[in-house]
Structures are given as structure tokens and as C-alpha cells.
Scaffold this motif. Structure first.
Motif, PDB file in Angstrom:
ATOM      1  N   VAL A   1      17.515  24.940  44.038  1.00 54.86           N
ATOM      2  CA  VAL A   1      18.072  25.092  42.740  1.00 54.86           C
ATOM      3  C   VAL A   1      17.722  23.908  41.914  1.00 54.86           C
ATOM      4  O   VAL A   1      17.719  22.677  42.399  1.00 54.86           O
ATOM      5  N   LYS A   2      17.155  24.009  40.640  1.00 50.71           N
ATOM      6  CA  LYS A   2      16.783  22.968  39.593  1.00 50.71           C
ATOM      7  C   LYS A   2      17.563  22.873  38.531  1.00 50.71           C
ATOM      8  O   LYS A   2      17.955  23.922  38.253  1.00 50.71           O
ATOM      9  N   ALA A   3      17.991  21.558  38.089  1.00 50.35           N
ATOM     10  CA  ALA A   3      18.834  21.534  36.854  1.00 50.35           C
ATOM     11  C   ALA A   3      18.047  20.744  36.070  1.00 50.35           C
ATOM     12  O   ALA A   3      17.281  19.524  36.596  1.00 50.35           O
ATOM     13  N   PRO A   4      18.375  20.665  34.558  1.00 52.32           N
ATOM     14  CA  PRO A   4      17.869  19.677  33.874  1.00 52.32           C
ATOM     15  C   PRO A   4      18.164  18.348  34.170  1.00 52.32           C
ATOM     16  O   PRO A   4      19.502  18.108  34.687  1.00 52.32           O
ATOM     17  N   ASP A   5      17.624  17.029  33.720  1.00 53.01           N
ATOM     18  CA  ASP A   5      18.094  15.868  33.608  1.00 53.01           C
ATOM     19  C   ASP A   5      19.169  15.536  32.969  1.00 53.01           C
ATOM     20  O   ASP A   5      19.134  16.230  32.063  1.00 53.01           O
ATOM     21  N   GLU A   6      20.212  14.758  33.359  1.00 52.24           N
ATOM     22  CA  GLU A   6      21.582  14.735  32.612  1.00 52.24           C
ATOM     23  C   GLU A   6      21.171  14.013  31.329  1.00 52.24           C
ATOM     24  O   GLU A   6      21.907  14.247  30.316  1.00 52.24           O
ATOM     25  N   ASP A   7      20.030  13.094  31.528  1.00 45.34           N
ATOM     26  CA  ASP A   7      19.780  12.634  30.071  1.00 45.34           C
ATOM     27  C   ASP A   7      18.531  13.270  29.215  1.00 45.34           C
ATOM     28  O   ASP A   7      18.423  12.515  28.222  1.00 45.34           O
ATOM     29  N   GLY A   8      18.635  14.239  29.709  1.00 48.54           N
ATOM     30  CA  GLY A   8      17.577  15.150  28.720  1.00 48.54           C
ATOM     31  C   GLY A   8      16.154  14.828  29.089  1.00 48.54           C
ATOM     32  O   GLY A   8      15.137  15.246  28.195  1.00 48.54           O
ATOM     33  N   ASN A   9      15.764  13.796  29.711  1.00 49.50           N
ATOM     34  CA  ASN A   9      14.359  13.590  30.110  1.00 49.50           C
ATOM     35  C   ASN A   9      13.545  15.013  30.418  1.00 49.50           C
ATOM     36  O   ASN A   9      13.702  15.261  31.639  1.00 49.50           O
ATOM     37  N   PRO A  10      12.371  15.302  29.859  1.00 46.70           N
ATOM     38  CA  PRO A  10      11.525  16.502  30.296  1.00 46.70           C
ATOM     39  C   PRO A  10      10.834  16.210  31.569  1.00 46.70           C
ATOM     40  O   PRO A  10      10.235  17.282  32.009  1.00 46.70           O
ATOM     41  N   LEU A  11      10.670  14.958  31.938  1.00 49.82           N
ATOM     42  CA  LEU A  11       9.919  14.576  33.105  1.00 49.82           C
ATOM     43  C   LEU A  11      10.824  14.901  34.340  1.00 49.82           C
ATOM     44  O   LEU A  11      10.044  14.945  35.349  1.00 49.82           O
ATOM     45  N   VAL A  12      12.084  14.873  34.091  1.00 52.99           N
ATOM     46  CA  VAL A  12      12.972  14.724  35.378  1.00 52.99           C
ATOM     47  C   VAL A  12      13.719  16.002  35.617  1.00 52.99           C
ATOM     48  O   VAL A  12      14.473  16.402  34.372  1.00 52.99           O
ATOM     49  N   ARG A  13      13.877  16.461  36.708  1.00 53.91           N
ATOM     50  CA  ARG A  13      14.805  17.618  37.065  1.00 53.91           C
ATOM     51  C   ARG A  13      15.575  17.230  38.302  1.00 53.91           C
ATOM     52  O   ARG A  13      14.844  16.550  39.144  1.00 53.91           O
ATOM     53  N   ARG A  14      16.798  17.527  38.418  1.00 55.90           N
ATOM     54  CA  ARG A  14      17.741  17.400  39.665  1.00 55.90           C
ATOM     55  C   ARG A  14      17.167  18.790  40.535  1.00 55.90           C
ATOM     56  O   ARG A  14      16.927  19.750  39.956  1.00 55.90           O
ATOM     57  N   GLU A  15      17.232  18.391  41.640  1.00 47.94           N
ATOM     58  CA  GLU A  15      16.672  19.623  42.507  1.00 47.94           C
ATOM     59  C   GLU A  15      17.336  19.512  43.907  1.00 47.94           C
ATOM     60  O   GLU A  15      17.686  18.344  44.524  1.00 47.94           O
ATOM     61  N   VAL A  16      17.803  20.422  44.380  1.00 47.78           N
ATOM     62  CA  VAL A  16      18.337  20.645  45.878  1.00 47.78           C
ATOM     63  C   VAL A  16      17.667  21.773  46.519  1.00 47.78           C
ATOM     64  O   VAL A  16      17.502  22.946  45.968  1.00 47.78           O
ATOM     65  N   GLU A  17      17.032  21.466  47.853  1.00 47.75           N
ATOM     66  CA  GLU A  17      16.367  22.492  48.358  1.00 47.75           C
ATOM     67  C   GLU A  17      16.690  22.611  49.848  1.00 47.75           C
ATOM     68  O   GLU A  17      16.892  21.553  50.446  1.00 47.75           O
ATOM     69  N   PHE A  18      16.645  23.712  50.348  1.00 47.40           N
ATOM     70  CA  PHE A  18      17.105  24.082  52.049  1.00 47.40           C
ATOM     71  C   PHE A  18      16.453  25.413  52.452  1.00 47.40           C
ATOM     72  O   PHE A  18      16.371  26.214  51.539  1.00 47.40           O
TER      73      PHE A  18
END
Length: 165
Positions: free
Chosen positions: A54-71
Motif C-alpha cells: 500500500v502506497k500513499a502520497p507524502d503528507e507534505d505533498g513532496n513528489p519524491l516521497v511516498r509512504r509505503e507498507v509492504e508485507f
């Protein structure tokens, strides 16, 4: 716990050839989240591994960064979710190419996307990503352009062609 992915993405210039001895793997990916939802839910088969991410955009809107959870998930769960994804799937061959302190991964797409080559580089921080000077075999930068996300490419693999260089 949520991890963060810091990455830049580029097209591959036409003159690039797979380096001798570069390791590769075949990947199959299916997307379960609606296109345009902001969050991306996918399953991936890579070798013997089956993963849900599951990937989600960075809370600050930075296009270089995404939050990620993987299992990891079981093979039978992967196959059920693969079927549920319908046409929102893609396959590609991924090569790993060392570039000094970082590693590039070059994806060469198959099926309707055949001929498309994209390179991604992950970094340990935003400053490192911004300071990165791409080698000459990197083409146009695609970082942050949602039209070039794998989620969007899975939809496009249904028949719409893309430019590849």
C-alpha cells in the motif's frame, strides 16, 4: 509501521543496453485500488515472493516521497487478488544496475507496454535524491507525474500506446 520511499523516475534513453552480468527478475503486478484514488494498493509476484503493498502520497505533498507498507502474502491469496484486479495488471523484467552509491532498477515492460523502459533510483533521503545527477543513459524525468505511475501504466496496458523514448 509505515516506511517511506524516496525515489526518482526517468525514461531510459534509447542507447542503453543491459550491462553484462546485471541480475534481473520477472515481476507481475496487479492493482486493487481505483485509479485516481491517491492511494495505491497492489500485489506483486517476484520469483517465489508474493507481496501486498500500500502506497500513499507524502503528507507534505513532496513528489519524491511516498509512504509505503509492504508485507508477504500466501500464493493462493495472491492468485485470488490477481484475478480480482481484472485488467489492471502488468508484467515486466527488472534489471538491477549499480550506480556508485545508489542502485538503479530498469523496468522493461511486456505485453501492450512492450518497448517501454523506465529507470528508478531509490535514495535514503530527499536531499540525496535532489542532488543526484542522472547518467547520460537516463532520459526524460518522470518523477511525480501520475501519468507514469505503474498504477496508471496498468490501465494503459489495456491498449493505449505510450511514447517510449
Amino acid at each position: 509501521m509505515t516506511n517511506f520511499e524516496v525515489e526518482r523516475k526517468f525514461l531510459v534513453a534509447t542507447e542503453w543496453l543491459v550491462p553484462a552480468g546485471a541480475p534481473s527478475s520477472h515481476l507481475r503486478q496487479a492493482y486493487l485500488s481505483p485509479l485516481g484514488s491517491g492511494n495505491e494498493i497492489r500485489v506483486r509476484a517476484k520469483g517465489d515472493a508474493r507481496l501486498m503493498t500500500v502506497k500513499a502520497p507524502d503528507e507534505d505533498g513532496n513528489p519524491l516521497v511516498r509512504r509505503e507498507v509492504e508485507f508477504p502474502i500466501a500464493d493462493e491469496v495472491f492468485e485470488q487478488l490477481w484475478a480480482l484486479a481484472g485488467e489492471d495488471r502488468l508484467s515486466k523484467r527488472r534489471w538491477t544496475v549499480p550506480l556508485g552509491d545508489v542502485t538503479a532498477v530498469v523496468d522493461v515492460y511486456e505485453g501492450e507496454l512492450a518497448g517501454l523502459r523506465v529507470v528508478e533510483v531509490e535514495f535514503d533521503g530527499v536531499d540525496t535524491a535532489r542532488a543526484f545527477e542522472p547518467p547520460t543513459w537516463f532520459g526524460e524525468e518522470l518523477t511525480g507525474d501520475p501519468a507514469w505511475s505503474n498504477r496508471e501504466l496498468a490501465v494503459r496496458s489495456e491498449g493505449r500506446r505510450l511514447r517510449s523514448d
